[in-house]
Design an enzyme around this catalytic site. Structure first.
Site, mmCIF file in Angstrom:
data_model
loop_
_atom_site.group_PDB
_atom_site.id
_atom_site.type_symbol
_atom_site.label_atom_id
_atom_site.label_comp_id
_atom_site.label_asym_id
_atom_site.label_seq_id
_atom_site.Cartn_x
_atom_site.Cartn_y
_atom_site.Cartn_z
ATOM 1 N N ASN A 166 0.662 -1.084 -0.449
ATOM 2 C CA ASN A 166 -0.376 0.342 0.192
ATOM 3 C C ASN A 166 1.080 1.128 -0.132
ATOM 4 O O ASN A 166 0.467 2.650 -0.648
ATOM 5 C CB ASN A 166 -1.170 0.464 1.030
ATOM 6 C CG ASN A 166 -0.533 -0.432 1.836
ATOM 7 O OD1 ASN A 166 0.925 -0.629 3.156
ATOM 8 N ND2 ASN A 166 -0.442 0.995 3.466
ATOM 9 N N GLU A 264 4.105 -4.052 12.669
ATOM 10 C CA GLU A 264 3.061 -3.214 12.398
ATOM 11 C C GLU A 264 1.726 -3.767 11.707
ATOM 12 O O GLU A 264 1.987 -3.700 10.145
ATOM 13 C CB GLU A 264 3.654 -2.194 11.494
ATOM 14 C CG GLU A 264 2.615 -0.460 11.751
ATOM 15 C CD GLU A 264 1.404 -0.635 10.887
ATOM 16 O OE1 GLU A 264 0.625 -0.889 10.803
ATOM 17 O OE2 GLU A 264 1.419 0.090 9.775
ATOM 18 N N CYS A 298 -2.771 1.557 6.468
ATOM 19 C CA CYS A 298 -3.268 0.557 7.647
ATOM 20 C C CYS A 298 -3.520 1.705 9.456
ATOM 21 O O CYS A 298 -4.102 1.044 9.972
ATOM 22 C CB CYS A 298 -2.054 -0.061 8.437
ATOM 23 S SG CYS A 298 -0.858 1.657 8.540
ATOM 24 N N GLU A 475 8.177 3.027 14.964
ATOM 25 C CA GLU A 475 9.119 3.501 13.282
ATOM 26 C C GLU A 475 8.049 4.615 13.668
ATOM 27 O O GLU A 475 7.547 5.798 13.624
ATOM 28 C CB GLU A 475 8.105 2.903 12.319
ATOM 29 C CG GLU A 475 8.480 1.600 12.163
ATOM 30 C CD GLU A 475 8.603 0.682 10.666
ATOM 31 O OE1 GLU A 475 9.435 0.598 10.065
ATOM 32 O OE2 GLU A 475 6.788 0.100 10.932
#
Length: 494
Positions: A166, A264, A298, A475
């Site tokens: 994505n 993640e 996400c 992150e």
């Protein structure tokens, strides 16, 4: 070639010139060991437009050998030199930004404007971590004796990065930029539907002065290339972005080697709007929270949780805005681009079909469609579901598409309960004019990031990551460096 020239060439020929067709290992494009190839599809047409290398364990081994040598070279570079090279990488990415954006749009299906933003943000990521490269200091510790004690921060070694489809560019860079700043090397496995920007960026890293072997890219499937990479004992840390199921498998794979891990894994993020919020601001915020990148984010705001008194002021506005969005091929720069693959389009459509079958009211959208100009491609209409049942799968499960579930609440306690009512805990948004309530609710919602009155507020300077089934580790921000360094304590007796 300019972006316009590349786009014209693509629509005339069905492909782009100069796309890499091998892995990037030890500073060069190399053929796959077994000679296998895969096709890359344009989501905007549903047709293949190029081929790339189908990697396997032998290719992964070559990349890890190179990365180990690269680590020995790079980790010994002076921090100021790493800072200089990372800044040069940022400049190089900007010089090639238009080509990268066109390839990103074509590979992923997103709009050209979104792809341009991803490339610009990636250049900024390299700048940000360039600024940290020469500031990774330890500390002096007072032991209350004549002994001298201090800590140093060392790079962990070779890192592996499993990159999703994505955000192929920005997710790649948010992993490798801090790794490089810390002195680590990297082996990257991009998603099998979006291989090309990782390969192009790897070439640009060498152009900017990064030594060969420090970053290597192996393309192919998760089974044939990703699995042997994460399970290899030469890898010191794995950074993975993807589904919960695959993330659990990665955890199992790294466990025997006690490898470091950042996960993640997605989300079902709530956007909570209280009765004092501006209805127009809520409608605008909710629109782009879910329909940016066709909902394939996400951290998308996929649940709109409205105070019951605000419902009639917000929903008509939101439905009208959703119906006005223009869909189309990403290179024509629409409001909303394509779904990344036929398989994922089927998954999104399945969620909505089941919701319709359960009697969930579809306020707008709900249908598979195509590019209105060509009649082809993988598209899904911007969709809004009225979902009062908090246990409905449209509320609890990650659809990862342009589908918004709407709920209501009557008081603050119920709002927090609904916001925390899934297994995910990645992002959340709050709309209210009451600062005290905003801070109180932000603390009560379980999420790695909470924004107030602007769902996409924040930036690369802030840590990003989730709790519960959204994963662990962070992150971006200075916290993004933690995964790639380890502290060593040194004591000199008096």
């Amino acid at each position: 070639m300019t972006a316009d020239e590349l786009i014209t060439t693509y629509f005339e020929t069905g492909t782009l010139p100069g796309l890499p067709d091998g892995h990037f290992i030890d500073g060069a494009i190399v053929a796959p060991a077994a000679g296998g190839k895969m096709e890359s599809f344009d989501p905007g047409t549903g047709r293949p437009y190029a081929s790339f290398a189908a990697g396997d364990a032998e290719d992964v081994d070559r990349a890890l050998v190179s990365a180990r040598t690269g680590f020995e070279t790079w980790s010994r570079r002076a921090p100021a030199e790493r800072c200089r090279i990372l800044n040069e990488i940022a400049r190089t990415l900007r010089a090639h930004a238009e080509r990268l954006a066109v390839v990103e749009s074509l590979d992923s299906g997103k709009s050209l404007a979104e792809a341009r933003g991803d490339v610009a943000g990636s250049a900024r990521l390299f700048e940000y971590y360039a600024g940290a490269a020469d500031k990774l200091d330890g500390r002096s510790v007072n032991l209350g004796s004549d002994a001298a004690a201090f800590t140093i921060r060392e790079p962990v070694g070779v890192t592996a990065h499993i990159v999703p489809w994505n955000y192929p560019t920005s997710t790649l860079v948010r992993g490798i930029a801090p790794a490089l700043a810390a002195g680590c090397s990297a082996v990257v496995k991009p998603a099998e539907t979006t291989p090309f920007t990782a390969l192009l960026i790897a070439e640009l890293l060498i152009e900017a002065g990064l030594p060969a072997g420090v970053v290597n890219v192996v393309t192919g499937t998760g089974t044939e290339a990703g699995a042997p990479l994460v399970a290899d004992s030469r890898v010191a840390h794995v950074t993975f972005t993807g589904s919960v199921g695959t993330g659990v498998n990665v955890m199992r794979a790294v466990a025997p080697n006690v490898t470091g891990l950042t996960l993640e894994l997605g989300g079902k993020s709530p956007l909570v709007a209280f009765e004092d919020a501006d209805p127009e601001a809520v409608a605008d915020g909710a629109l782009w929270a879910i329909f940016s990148n066709s909902g394939q984010i996400c951290s998308a705001g996929s649940r709109l949780i409205l105070h019951e008194s605000l419902r009639d002021a917000v929903l008509p506005r939101l439905v009208e805005k959703a119906r006005a969005l223009k869909l189309g091929h990403g290179l024509r720069n629409p409001d909303m681009g394509a779904i990344n693959s036929a398989a994922h389009l089927d998954k999104v459509a399945g969620f909505v079909s089941r919701a319709r079958g359960r009697g969930v009211e579809i306020l707008t959208g709900g249908t598979v469609t195509t590019d209105p100009e060509s009649g082809s491609g993988w598209f899904f209409e911007p969709t809004i579901l009225d979902t009062p049942d908090p246990a409905d799968e449209a509320v609890t499960q990650e659809i990862f598409g342009p589908v918004l579930a709407v709920q209501t609440f009557s008081d603050e306690e119920e709002a927090v309960a609904r916001a925390n009512g899934t297994e995910f805990a990645l992002n959340a948004g709050i709309y209210t004019r009451d600062t005290g309530r905003a801070l109180r609710v932000a603390r009560a919602i379980d999420a790695g990031q909470v924004t107030v009155n602007d769902y996409w507020a924040g930036g690369i300077e802030l840590p990003f990551g989730g709790n519960r089934k959204s994963g662990f580790g962070r992150e971006k921000g200075l916290e993004g460096l933690d995964a790639y360094t380890r502290a060593k304590a040194i004591t000199l007796a008096g």
